[in-house]
Design a protein around this motif. Structure first.
Motif, short mmCIF file in Angstrom:
data_model
loop_
_atom_site.label_atom_id
_atom_site.label_comp_id
_atom_site.label_asym_id
_atom_site.label_seq_id
_atom_site.Cartn_x
_atom_site.Cartn_y
_atom_site.Cartn_z
N TYR A 44 0.81 -1.22 0.00
CA TYR A 44 0.00 0.00 0.00
C TYR A 44 0.84 1.27 0.00
O TYR A 44 0.30 2.37 -0.16
CB TYR A 44 -0.94 0.01 1.21
CG TYR A 44 -2.23 -0.72 0.96
CD1 TYR A 44 -3.30 -0.09 0.33
CD2 TYR A 44 -2.38 -2.05 1.34
CE1 TYR A 44 -4.48 -0.75 0.10
CE2 TYR A 44 -3.57 -2.73 1.10
CZ TYR A 44 -4.62 -2.07 0.49
OH TYR A 44 -5.79 -2.74 0.25
N PHE A 51 -5.93 5.18 0.99
CA PHE A 51 -6.18 5.58 2.37
C PHE A 51 -6.83 6.96 2.43
O PHE A 51 -7.75 7.20 3.21
CB PHE A 51 -4.86 5.60 3.16
CG PHE A 51 -4.38 4.25 3.52
CD1 PHE A 51 -3.53 3.54 2.69
CD2 PHE A 51 -4.77 3.65 4.71
CE1 PHE A 51 -3.07 2.28 3.03
CE2 PHE A 51 -4.31 2.40 5.06
CZ PHE A 51 -3.46 1.71 4.21
N GLY A 102 -13.52 0.70 6.48
CA GLY A 102 -12.13 0.45 6.15
C GLY A 102 -11.73 -0.99 6.42
O GLY A 102 -11.03 -1.61 5.62
N ASP A 106 -10.73 -4.14 3.39
CA ASP A 106 -9.50 -4.92 3.36
C ASP A 106 -9.75 -6.40 3.63
O ASP A 106 -9.14 -7.26 3.01
CB ASP A 106 -8.51 -4.38 4.39
CG ASP A 106 -7.45 -3.50 3.75
OD1 ASP A 106 -6.93 -3.87 2.69
OD2 ASP A 106 -7.15 -2.44 4.31
N TRP A 141 -3.75 -5.93 9.81
CA TRP A 141 -3.63 -4.85 8.83
C TRP A 141 -4.94 -4.10 8.67
O TRP A 141 -4.95 -2.87 8.58
CB TRP A 141 -3.17 -5.40 7.48
CG TRP A 141 -3.19 -4.36 6.40
CD1 TRP A 141 -4.05 -4.29 5.34
CD2 TRP A 141 -2.34 -3.22 6.31
NE1 TRP A 141 -3.78 -3.18 4.59
CE2 TRP A 141 -2.74 -2.50 5.15
CE3 TRP A 141 -1.29 -2.74 7.07
CZ2 TRP A 141 -2.11 -1.33 4.75
CZ3 TRP A 141 -0.66 -1.57 6.67
CH2 TRP A 141 -1.06 -0.88 5.53
N ARG A 145 -5.58 -0.13 9.43
CA ARG A 145 -6.21 0.80 8.49
C ARG A 145 -7.41 1.51 9.14
O ARG A 145 -7.57 2.72 9.00
CB ARG A 145 -6.66 0.05 7.25
CG ARG A 145 -7.28 0.92 6.18
CD ARG A 145 -7.49 0.15 4.91
NE ARG A 145 -8.08 0.97 3.87
CZ ARG A 145 -8.24 0.58 2.61
NH1 ARG A 145 -7.83 -0.62 2.24
NH2 ARG A 145 -8.78 1.38 1.72
N TYR A 149 -7.91 5.64 9.89
CA TYR A 149 -9.12 6.39 9.55
C TYR A 149 -9.67 7.10 10.78
O TYR A 149 -10.09 8.25 10.73
CB TYR A 149 -10.19 5.46 8.98
CG TYR A 149 -9.95 4.99 7.57
CD1 TYR A 149 -8.90 5.49 6.82
CD2 TYR A 149 -10.78 4.05 6.98
CE1 TYR A 149 -8.68 5.06 5.53
CE2 TYR A 149 -10.57 3.61 5.68
CZ TYR A 149 -9.51 4.11 4.96
OH TYR A 149 -9.31 3.68 3.69
#
Length: 281
Positions: A44, A51, A102, A106, A141, A145, A149
């Motif tokens: 990423y 993001f 988010g 993922d 992960w 993320r 956020y």
């Protein structure tokens, strides 16, 4: 020496005088999940705009309620009967929803393609990593993320003057817990999908959660039978926790909200590790 999930390898340590040590199967390891988090971070690092886009959606909602709908509904009743502006009522709920979105993105889209097409996990299992490591790494992960956020959104809340109590900083751990719960369950769902068209089912589940988990209005507006249904929704518990801390109104019901999310996360981690163990062995 190759270690598999179906066998227990025996290793002879140097100078042991023939003493054999039993090595646990990789599926029980939980100390190597960080390698998958590092891999995702490297991937990423070339797609950092993803993001940024994830932060903007709830931000646009917040601005719309601040300059638009908030003018029509200037004040609402918040936790504990407190009176607050409508935008202050909605902001912590949007933060929790942002963490959910988010994490789900993922844990479903990303995991599906790694699992079905890239064969990332099959390659990972050729190393000392096991299914439990993969589950923790991918969920970790997604949680990271969701936390990013939440921090960005909390900064926007602060800039707009919506942070009025020191307790409000705890909305960030709440967002992490929400991300953990939804990432673990989302990853289980990703292992059940067979085609990309089935992602519509994920959206079919996420959208009602976003709109009906008291994100935009309190539980009291629902008829009594629907209240019970709403209280079963996982995002509802995250929203209530986040809104309570943001308002600085704490009560014992928050323990129940947190316990619900912790149990959901634990069930999801167990479920996805079992699914990966079954599908990749």
């Amino acid at each position: 020496m190759t270690i598999t999930d179906s066998t227990r390898a025996r290793a002879r340590p140097r100078g042991s005088g023939g003493l054999l040590l039993r090595v646990l199967p990789p599926s029980l390891y939980a100390g190597r999940a960080h390698t998958l988090i590092e891999r995702s971070a490297l991937v990423y690092s070339r797609a950092w705009l993803v993001f940024v886009s994830g932060v903007f959606e709830p931000l646009f909602y917040l601005l719309a309620f601040r300059v638009g709908f908030g003018k029509l509904v200037p004040e609402v009743t918040g936790p504990g009967g407190t009176t607050m502006s409508y935008v202050a009522f909605v902001a912590p709920a949007l933060l929790a929803a942002s963490a959910m979105n988010g994490a789900v993105f993922d844990a479903t889209f990303g995991v599906f393609f790694k699992f079905r097409y890239d064969k990332t996990y099959e390659a990972a299992l050729s190393t000392p990593l096991g299914p439990f490591d993969i589950a923790l790494g991918e969920i970790g992960w997604a949680v990271l993320r969701g936390a990013l956020y939440a921090v960005a959104f909390f900064g926007v809340m602060s800039a707009m003057g919506l942070v009025t109590t020191p307790w409000a900083v705890l909305v960030i751990p709440v967002a992490v817990l929400v991300s953990f719960a939804f990432a673990s369950v989302g990853m289980v769902c990703a292992t059940l999908l067979r085609t990309t068209s089935q992602f519509d089912y994920i959206q079919l589940a996420v959208m009602p959660l976003f709109f009906f988990s008291t994100t935009f209005y309190p539980l009291s507006v629902y008829p009594e039978p629907l209240r019970l249904l709403v209280q079963c929704l996982p995002l509802y518990h995250g929203v209530e926790l986040s809104r309570g801390f943001a308002a600085g109104v704490l009560d014992w019901s928050m323990v129940g909200h947190a316990a619900y999310l912790v149990v959901l996360a634990a069930v999801g981690v167990y479920g996805v590790s079992r699914r990966l163990h079954t599908l990749l062995r």
